[in-house]
Design a protein around this motif. Structure first.
Motif, mmCIF file in Angstrom:
data_model
loop_
_atom_site.group_PDB
_atom_site.id
_atom_site.type_symbol
_atom_site.label_atom_id
_atom_site.label_comp_id
_atom_site.label_asym_id
_atom_site.label_seq_id
_atom_site.Cartn_x
_atom_site.Cartn_y
_atom_site.Cartn_z
ATOM 1 N N ASP A 14 39.136 34.409 38.610
ATOM 2 C CA ASP A 14 37.869 35.231 38.974
ATOM 3 C C ASP A 14 37.724 34.263 39.953
ATOM 4 O O ASP A 14 36.208 34.813 40.469
ATOM 5 C CB ASP A 14 37.334 34.850 38.055
ATOM 6 C CG ASP A 14 36.745 33.947 36.949
ATOM 7 O OD1 ASP A 14 37.397 32.435 37.533
ATOM 8 O OD2 ASP A 14 36.089 34.372 36.005
ATOM 9 N N ASP A 45 31.936 33.077 40.817
ATOM 10 C CA ASP A 45 32.856 34.070 39.699
ATOM 11 C C ASP A 45 32.815 34.912 39.751
ATOM 12 O O ASP A 45 31.215 35.366 39.377
ATOM 13 C CB ASP A 45 32.235 33.100 38.585
ATOM 14 C CG ASP A 45 33.258 33.350 37.294
ATOM 15 O OD1 ASP A 45 33.418 34.422 37.500
ATOM 16 O OD2 ASP A 45 33.102 32.260 36.032
ATOM 17 N N ASP A 73 33.334 38.594 37.185
ATOM 18 C CA ASP A 73 34.268 38.609 36.111
ATOM 19 C C ASP A 73 34.212 40.586 35.531
ATOM 20 O O ASP A 73 34.830 40.768 34.833
ATOM 21 C CB ASP A 73 32.906 38.378 34.823
ATOM 22 C CG ASP A 73 33.536 36.260 35.157
ATOM 23 O OD1 ASP A 73 34.519 36.376 35.336
ATOM 24 O OD2 ASP A 73 32.172 36.039 34.611
ATOM 25 N N THR A 74 32.933 41.015 36.709
ATOM 26 C CA THR A 74 32.871 42.618 36.573
ATOM 27 C C THR A 74 33.227 43.101 38.109
ATOM 28 O O THR A 74 33.419 42.287 38.634
ATOM 29 C CB THR A 74 31.384 43.230 35.773
ATOM 30 O OG1 THR A 74 30.343 42.421 36.465
ATOM 31 C CG2 THR A 74 32.371 41.843 34.342
#
Length: 111
Positions: A20, A99, A101-102
């Motif tokens: 990610d 990072d 993640d969504t």
């Protein structure tokens, strides 16, 4: 992580990358590998915006410790217990360590 470690019979070190972090580059990976080769430290940690990040390199001397890791915390505890073995590599471009993640995280980094 454990499956990867068990699958490798003989190596000097393990590098862990997260899926990610889309901005990790070959150049960054090569730099971390060079730091590992050129330094007596046995754990190499990139340091983005004042925080530890990944990809991280652990010498194979930490194989048993890595195989004992439980849950989704990676090698953080190993790093904390072995501070004198850690070399932090300052990374000026904090974007490399982002990072994602969504979908909202993704929108934030491409805006």
């Amino acid at each position: 992580m454990k499956l990867g470690i068990k699958a490798i019979k003989d190596c000097q070190a393990y590098m862990f990358l997260m899926g990610d972090q889309p901005f990790i580059t070959k150049r960054l990976i090569d730099r971390l590998i060079e730091e590992y080769k050129n330094d007596k430290s046995t754990i190499i940690v990139p340091y983005y915006n004042g925080r530890n990040g990944t990809p991280t390199i652990f010498s194979s001397k930490f194989k048993d410790d890595l195989l004992q890791v439980e849950g989704d915390k990676g090698g953080r505890d190993i790093i904390r217990r072995n501070v004198s073995s850690v070399k932090k590599v300052i990374i000026d471009d904090g974007k490399l360590g982002l990072d994602v993640d969504t979908p909202i995280d993704f929108k934030g980094v491409i805006s």
